[in-house]
Design a protein around this motif. Sequence first.
Motif, PDB file in Angstrom:
ATOM      1  N   GLU A  21       5.751  -4.190  -7.594  1.00  0.00           N
ATOM      2  CA  GLU A  21       5.045  -3.419  -8.621  1.00  0.00           C
ATOM      3  C   GLU A  21       3.700  -2.914  -8.100  1.00  0.00           C
ATOM      4  OE1 GLU A  21       5.008  -6.188 -11.877  1.00  0.00           O
ATOM      5  OE2 GLU A  21       7.200  -6.108 -12.045  1.00  0.00           O
ATOM      6  N   LYS A  22       2.984  -3.773  -7.384  1.00  0.00           N
ATOM      7  CA  LYS A  22       1.714  -3.366  -6.784  1.00  0.00           C
ATOM      8  C   LYS A  22       1.943  -2.276  -5.742  1.00  0.00           C
ATOM      9  CE  LYS A  22      -2.233  -5.087  -4.173  1.00  0.00           C
ATOM     10  NZ  LYS A  22      -2.884  -6.236  -3.564  1.00  0.00           N
ATOM     11  N   MET A  23       3.006  -2.409  -4.952  1.00  0.00           N
ATOM     12  CA  MET A  23       3.330  -1.409  -3.945  1.00  0.00           C
ATOM     13  C   MET A  23       3.587  -0.056  -4.599  1.00  0.00           C
ATOM     14  SD  MET A  23       6.260  -1.544  -0.977  1.00  0.00           S
ATOM     15  CE  MET A  23       7.668  -1.344  -2.064  1.00  0.00           C
ATOM     16  N   VAL A  24       4.345  -0.041  -5.686  1.00  0.00           N
ATOM     17  CA  VAL A  24       4.615   1.209  -6.409  1.00  0.00           C
ATOM     18  C   VAL A  24       3.302   1.824  -6.888  1.00  0.00           C
ATOM     19  CG1 VAL A  24       5.582   2.154  -8.551  1.00  0.00           C
ATOM     20  CG2 VAL A  24       6.986   0.721  -7.062  1.00  0.00           C
ATOM     21  N   ASP A  25       2.431   1.020  -7.461  1.00  0.00           N
ATOM     22  CA  ASP A  25       1.144   1.538  -7.943  1.00  0.00           C
ATOM     23  C   ASP A  25       0.327   2.134  -6.799  1.00  0.00           C
ATOM     24  OD1 ASP A  25       1.736   0.845 -10.555  1.00  0.00           O
ATOM     25  OD2 ASP A  25       0.623  -1.051 -10.485  1.00  0.00           O
ATOM     26  N   CYS A  26       0.280   1.451  -5.657  1.00  0.00           N
ATOM     27  CA  CYS A  26      -0.480   1.955  -4.500  1.00  0.00           C
ATOM     28  C   CYS A  26       0.109   3.257  -3.968  1.00  0.00           C
ATOM     29  CB  CYS A  26      -0.505   0.912  -3.381  1.00  0.00           C
ATOM     30  SG  CYS A  26      -1.516  -0.531  -3.737  1.00  0.00           S
ATOM     31  N   LEU A  27       1.434   3.314  -3.832  1.00  0.00           N
ATOM     32  CA  LEU A  27       2.088   4.518  -3.320  1.00  0.00           C
ATOM     33  C   LEU A  27       1.917   5.690  -4.285  1.00  0.00           C
ATOM     34  CD1 LEU A  27       5.407   2.966  -1.948  1.00  0.00           C
ATOM     35  CD2 LEU A  27       3.381   3.652  -0.634  1.00  0.00           C
ATOM     36  N   ALA A  28       2.070   5.415  -5.563  1.00  0.00           N
ATOM     37  CA  ALA A  28       1.924   6.475  -6.564  1.00  0.00           C
ATOM     38  C   ALA A  28       0.504   7.030  -6.559  1.00  0.00           C
ATOM     39  CB  ALA A  28       2.280   5.937  -7.948  1.00  0.00           C
ATOM     40  N   GLN A  29      -0.462   6.149  -6.516  1.00  0.00           N
ATOM     41  CA  GLN A  29      -1.861   6.593  -6.503  1.00  0.00           C
ATOM     42  C   GLN A  29      -2.158   7.391  -5.235  1.00  0.00           C
ATOM     43  OE1 GLN A  29      -4.774   3.471  -6.835  1.00  0.00           O
ATOM     44  NE2 GLN A  29      -6.442   4.902  -7.129  1.00  0.00           N
ATOM     45  N   ALA A  30      -1.695   6.925  -4.101  1.00  0.00           N
ATOM     46  CA  ALA A  30      -1.981   7.597  -2.826  1.00  0.00           C
ATOM     47  C   ALA A  30      -1.367   8.991  -2.776  1.00  0.00           C
ATOM     48  CB  ALA A  30      -1.470   6.755  -1.659  1.00  0.00           C
ATOM     49  N   ALA A  31      -0.192   9.168  -3.394  1.00  0.00           N
ATOM     50  CA  ALA A  31       0.526  10.440  -3.302  1.00  0.00           C
ATOM     51  C   ALA A  31       0.433  11.274  -4.581  1.00  0.00           C
ATOM     52  CB  ALA A  31       1.987  10.177  -2.974  1.00  0.00           C
ATOM     53  N   ASN A  32      -0.393  10.837  -5.534  1.00  0.00           N
ATOM     54  CA  ASN A  32      -0.511  11.529  -6.822  1.00  0.00           C
ATOM     55  C   ASN A  32       0.841  11.689  -7.510  1.00  0.00           C
ATOM     56  OD1 ASN A  32      -3.317  11.840  -6.862  1.00  0.00           O
ATOM     57  ND2 ASN A  32      -3.188  13.675  -5.601  1.00  0.00           N
ATOM     58  N   GLN A 138      -1.985  -0.530   2.784  1.00  0.00           N
ATOM     59  CA  GLN A 138      -2.866   0.590   3.109  1.00  0.00           C
ATOM     60  C   GLN A 138      -2.206   1.543   4.104  1.00  0.00           C
ATOM     61  OE1 GLN A 138      -6.653  -0.520   4.787  1.00  0.00           O
ATOM     62  NE2 GLN A 138      -7.448   1.550   4.685  1.00  0.00           N
ATOM     63  N   SER A 139      -1.645   1.015   5.193  1.00  0.00           N
ATOM     64  CA  SER A 139      -1.024   1.897   6.197  1.00  0.00           C
ATOM     65  C   SER A 139       0.254   2.534   5.653  1.00  0.00           C
ATOM     66  CB  SER A 139      -0.759   1.138   7.504  1.00  0.00           C
ATOM     67  OG  SER A 139       0.101   0.042   7.295  1.00  0.00           O
ATOM     68  N   LEU A 142      -0.797   5.386   3.225  1.00  0.00           N
ATOM     69  CA  LEU A 142      -1.277   6.566   3.941  1.00  0.00           C
ATOM     70  C   LEU A 142      -0.106   7.371   4.502  1.00  0.00           C
ATOM     71  CD1 LEU A 142      -3.627   8.240   5.046  1.00  0.00           C
ATOM     72  CD2 LEU A 142      -3.671   6.707   7.021  1.00  0.00           C
ATOM     73  N   ALA A 143       0.823   6.717   5.166  1.00  0.00           N
ATOM     74  CA  ALA A 143       1.982   7.414   5.740  1.00  0.00           C
ATOM     75  C   ALA A 143       2.857   8.011   4.642  1.00  0.00           C
ATOM     76  CB  ALA A 143       2.797   6.453   6.600  1.00  0.00           C
ATOM     77  N   PHE A 144       3.069   7.253   3.577  1.00  0.00           N
ATOM     78  CA  PHE A 144       3.887   7.735   2.469  1.00  0.00           C
ATOM     79  C   PHE A 144       3.248   8.954   1.809  1.00  0.00           C
ATOM     80  CE2 PHE A 144       4.858   7.876  -2.047  1.00  0.00           C
ATOM     81  CZ  PHE A 144       6.232   7.956  -2.025  1.00  0.00           C
ATOM     82  N   SER A 145       1.936   8.907   1.584  1.00  0.00           N
ATOM     83  CA  SER A 145       1.273  10.039   0.924  1.00  0.00           C
ATOM     84  C   SER A 145       1.328  11.290   1.797  1.00  0.00           C
ATOM     85  CB  SER A 145      -0.167   9.698   0.537  1.00  0.00           C
ATOM     86  OG  SER A 145      -0.979   9.548   1.673  1.00  0.00           O
ATOM     87  N   ARG A 146       1.193  11.114   3.094  1.00  0.00           N
ATOM     88  CA  ARG A 146       1.313  12.272   3.997  1.00  0.00           C
ATOM     89  C   ARG A 146       2.708  12.881   3.891  1.00  0.00           C
ATOM     90  NH1 ARG A 146      -1.723   9.574   9.127  1.00  0.00           N
ATOM     91  NH2 ARG A 146      -3.835  10.097   8.498  1.00  0.00           N
ATOM     92  N   TYR A 147       3.710  12.031   3.913  1.00  0.00           N
ATOM     93  CA  TYR A 147       5.084  12.519   3.795  1.00  0.00           C
ATOM     94  C   TYR A 147       5.302  13.163   2.427  1.00  0.00           C
ATOM     95  CZ  TYR A 147      10.122  12.712   3.595  1.00  0.00           C
ATOM     96  OH  TYR A 147      11.409  13.163   3.463  1.00  0.00           O
ATOM     97  N   ALA A 148       4.882  12.485   1.378  1.00  0.00           N
ATOM     98  CA  ALA A 148       5.096  12.997   0.024  1.00  0.00           C
ATOM     99  C   ALA A 148       4.387  14.330  -0.184  1.00  0.00           C
ATOM    100  CB  ALA A 148       4.612  11.972  -1.009  1.00  0.00           C
ATOM    101  N   ASN A 149       3.182  14.437   0.285  1.00  0.00           N
ATOM    102  CA  ASN A 149       2.430  15.671   0.087  1.00  0.00           C
ATOM    103  C   ASN A 149       2.993  16.825   0.897  1.00  0.00           C
ATOM    104  OD1 ASN A 149       0.601  14.681  -1.838  1.00  0.00           O
ATOM    105  ND2 ASN A 149      -0.633  13.762  -0.239  1.00  0.00           N
ATOM    106  N   SER A 150       3.575  16.545   2.044  1.00  0.00           N
ATOM    107  CA  SER A 150       4.127  17.631   2.854  1.00  0.00           C
ATOM    108  C   SER A 150       5.584  17.928   2.508  1.00  0.00           C
ATOM    109  CB  SER A 150       4.022  17.302   4.341  1.00  0.00           C
ATOM    110  OG  SER A 150       4.861  16.222   4.671  1.00  0.00           O
TER     111      SER A 150
END
Length: 168
Positions: A21-32, A138-139, A142-150
């Motif tokens: 659940e924490k992982m989902v929250d972190c990934l969602a926040q990082a990738a909007n 954290q790492s 960051l990688a997930f948000s880069r992928y998600a945003n692109s």
Amino acid sequence: MTHLVYVAGPLFSQAEREFLEKMVDCLAQAANLDPIRDFFLPHRDGGELGKGPTREYIFNLDIDRINSAEVIVALLDGQDSDSGTCIELGYAYALNKKVFGILTDFRSYCTNDHEPHRPNLMVWGVCENGKTIYSSLQSLSLAFSRYANSRLKSDSMHKDVTLLSEQT
């Protein structure tokens, strides 16, 4: 309902479920992204075995959600990665899904070649020969948000444009 991300991992303890659940929250926040709308978290969204849904219902729901997801993110911790998680990863890989893993557990073993053998060779391969396995939230975020945003957002925008052009 279609989710962009399927979250795989062991669900046997409160700690494992809370970490996912924490992982989902972190990934969602990082990738909007929306942590409910964009992520399928099996114990949250499909129910837990022994608490209502049948084994068949949960299995079919998980397969359906893997089919519709664009990305799989998996918790790989433990002495060996969870067997159910490994099945989900193998199935997603066969469907050419993007797979990210997180391995925060530092236990490993070496053979004569002195190369750490964690995670399992097949899990390592599914995660692009280890290139998409991360050791911290954290790492991974960051990688997930880069992928998600692109990738994910451009795909979503492409689908919206396609739908609009089909309607006109």
